[in-house]
Write an enzyme that holds these catalytic residues in place. Structure first.
Site, short mmCIF file in Angstrom:
data_model
loop_
_atom_site.label_atom_id
_atom_site.label_comp_id
_atom_site.label_asym_id
_atom_site.label_seq_id
_atom_site.Cartn_x
_atom_site.Cartn_y
_atom_site.Cartn_z
N SER A 45 9.62 12.32 10.68
CA SER A 45 9.95 13.78 10.87
C SER A 45 11.56 13.97 10.57
O SER A 45 12.01 13.58 9.69
CB SER A 45 9.41 14.14 12.21
OG SER A 45 9.51 15.52 12.31
N ASP A 99 2.81 15.91 10.68
CA ASP A 99 3.99 15.16 11.09
C ASP A 99 3.67 13.66 11.37
O ASP A 99 2.51 13.40 12.06
CB ASP A 99 4.36 15.96 12.05
CG ASP A 99 5.70 15.49 12.53
OD1 ASP A 99 5.94 14.18 13.15
OD2 ASP A 99 6.65 16.29 12.61
#
Length: 594
Positions: free
Chosen positions: A354, A468
């Protein structure tokens, strides 16, 4: 390559370089006492194992333990996809002792990577030793317990190769200049090294090579694959292979080497794309599509930093850093990296999830901390790309501004063509596993790694849905550890939880109240999504902490995951925290323990 079965002599012979001091220094036997070492020496027999020969197989009965005098062996286990390398055993190490203690069958197959010499202690001799020296059993069990604790880190420690075959993957590849530059860099690390080519070894026998390897920490064998006889001789001596090709030059139709070099699961193979000038990293993709390698590097012969990094990677003293996700808190990574570099820590590998993928990717391209901080200011703090809201059929934001931002920042850069090795992690919802992105366009890999479900649309690759990486692996130190290249620094900015509310319940509130007071009294949907994305992998992150040698957790209490405009403060928190930690020599020493 022909494979000879193990050859055995009746007892240890003089002149083999075996003495009681060697046995006394083995961790498994250290401290037991000279009387035990003398009795052990009398019961050992010598065996020679040719390159490619199998010492024992997975499932065989445990009938002996072995001390490796010279050479290297690989331990593999059978998996559905084929043999899987679990470790290597080098000179001065023991193998097979666990089976003699537990009586269980062999847990792995042991194969000689190169011509090797071992000392063998049969089960009957071992039992007799333990009967006459019962104190030795307690000592050995303690050593085995310590080894099991080390193994709980995940991947076992992997000794650096002592002998390396450096071969030209393309005609005209500068293998000798690369070998000479690499030798100088290894000497700068305090190790002795010798470069040996066909001319230097002409007329020399195997014993000469044996003595050369005993006298040096590393030996680099330089081979032209057109000389098949010398190449085969190098393969019988080499622990690993380094293939050198010119940067930007695609692999030829007919590669000058065969499956005995690439495709051998037991012998590590690396690719080095060499630039004799000062060009940008390029051209790894076609090679990685053609051959399977354990690692690839981009090296400019004009850059001492590039060659030094390759040397650290080779001798397993490279420093890797794992950067967690955490929204705006991830800006603290920039300050941490600055502090590390100011304290003389050269970071050789970057991995991130991320926000950690954005910072890690930019750093792996060779950008300095001021450039990365400017990236954050222009493209995150000022542009606020996460605020292109839409009807929430798939996500709150359309994702177009984020995609355009990543395209603008990373342009045509590819993951496999970064200055320093880099990977990032996303979550594959189709199969329910993490996905490690180590090739392909950088913008797309990072876009997948930051695609928080509900906030951004997922990325779809070949029909698989990627979101993610924080959903499964928000702190990918385990991926770095599996590479077995040296000490690992972990920077976790998601550990601290700061999501709070002054309201007890929301389901009985009117729409008018939510519109008027909701923003002030309640956490936003974006902050809830971001926090939940990291909480879901908290247990896994705790496990990943076991894979770090130095763990950094900047004090970000009260700092919001959405506070992009406070970027300077976040970077300063990371810098001040890491600087104070690194001022303690004991913390820097943690990076030397492997």
């Amino acid at each position: 390559m022909s494979v000879d079965p193990p050859k055995e002599r009746s007892r240890v012979e003089p002149g083999l370089g075996v003495d009681r001091l060697l046995l006394a220094e083995l961790p498994m036997f250290r401290g037991i006492g000279e009387r035990f070492h003398r009795a052990l020496e009398e019961r050992l027999t010598w065996i020679g194992v040719s390159s490619g020969a199998t010492l024992f197989r997975e499932g065989d009965p445990p009938n002996a333990l072995y001390v490796v005098l010279y050479g290297r062996l690989a331990a593999t286990v059978e998996r559905p996809a084929g043999p899987f390398l679990v470790g290597q055993v080098g000179a001065g190490e023991l193998v097979g002792e666990m089976g003699l203690i537990t009586g269980e069958p062999r847990s792995a197959t042991l194969t000689a990577l190169r011509d090797s010499e071992l000392l063998r202690l049969d089960r009957e001799a071992f039992d007799a030793l333990i009967e006459s020296h019962p104190e030795a059993l307690l000592h050995i069990c303690r050593q085995l317990s310590a080894r099991l604790r080390q193994a709980s880190r995940g991947s076992p420690p992997d000794a650096a190769p002592r002998t390396v075959l450096i071969g030209a993957a393309t005609s005209g590849a500068p293998v000798r200049p690369l070998a000479d530059a690499l030798a100088r860099a290894i000497r700068d690390l305090g190790q002795s090294v010798l470069v040996v080519d066909a001319a230097a070894a002409a007329g020399r026998d195997r014993e000469w090579l044996h003595q050369v390897e005993k006298a040096h920490d590393r030996v680099l064998y330089v081979a032209d694959f057109a000389d098949r006889a010398w190449t085969q001789r190098c393969l019988r001596q080499a622990d690993s292979t380094l293939l050198a090709a010119r940067a930007g030059e695609p692999p030829p139709e007919n590669l000058p080497f065969g499956s005995e070099i690439v495709g051998d699961v037991a012998r590590p193979t690396e690719l080095v794309l060499v630039d004799e000038a000062d060009g940008e990293p390029r051209g790894a993709g076609p090679w990685l599509e053609r051959i399977a390698v354990d690692l690839h590097s981009h090296v400019r012969l004009t850059s001492a930093a590039d060659v030094a990094r390759l040397a650290r990677l080779l001798v397993r003293r490279a420093v890797g850093i794992a950067l967690s996700g955490g929204g705006a808190r991830g800006i603290a990574h920039i300050g941490v990296i600055r502090a590390l570099r100011e304290h003389g820590v050269a970071i050789d590998l970057f991995g991130g999830t991320s926000m950690g993928a954005i910072i890690g990717g930019a750093s792996a391209l060779g950008w300095d901390e001021d450039q990365v901080l400017e990236l954050v200011r222009v493209h995150l703090a000022d542009s606020r790309p996460f605020r292109d809201f839409t009807l929430p059929f798939i996500s709150l934001a359309r994702g177009r501004k984020v995609t355009n931002m990543l395209r603008q920042v990373f342009g045509s850069h590819r993951v496999e063509d970064t200055r320093m090795p880099f990977f990032c992690v996303s979550t594959n919802l189709t199969v329910g596993d993490p996905k490690v992105h180590d090739s392909g366009p950088m913008w797309r890999a990072i876009r997948a790694s930051i695609s928080l479900p509900g906030l951004l649309p997922p990325v779809v690759e070949a029909g698989e849905v990627l979101v993610d990486g924080g959903m499964i692996n928000n702190f990918p130190s385990d991926v770095l550890d599996a590479m077995r290249r040296g000490p690992i620094i972990g920077c976790d900015v998601a550990r601290v939880r700061g999501l709070r509310s002054t309201v007890d319940a929301f389901d009985d509130r009117s729409l008018w109240w939510l519109l008027r007071f909701g923003r002030r009294e309640a956490p936003s949907i974006a902050s809830i999504l971001m926090s939940s994305g990291t909480v879901s992998s908290a247990a896994q992150a705790n496990q990943c902490r076991l894979h770090t040698d130095l763990l950094l957790e900047p004090p970000l209490e009260g700092y919001s995951m959405l506070d992009w405009r406070g970027y300077r403060r976040a970077a300063e928190i990371g810098y001040e925290y890491a600087s104070a930690l690194l001022d303690d020599p004991a913390n820097l020493a943690l990076l030397e323990r492997r």
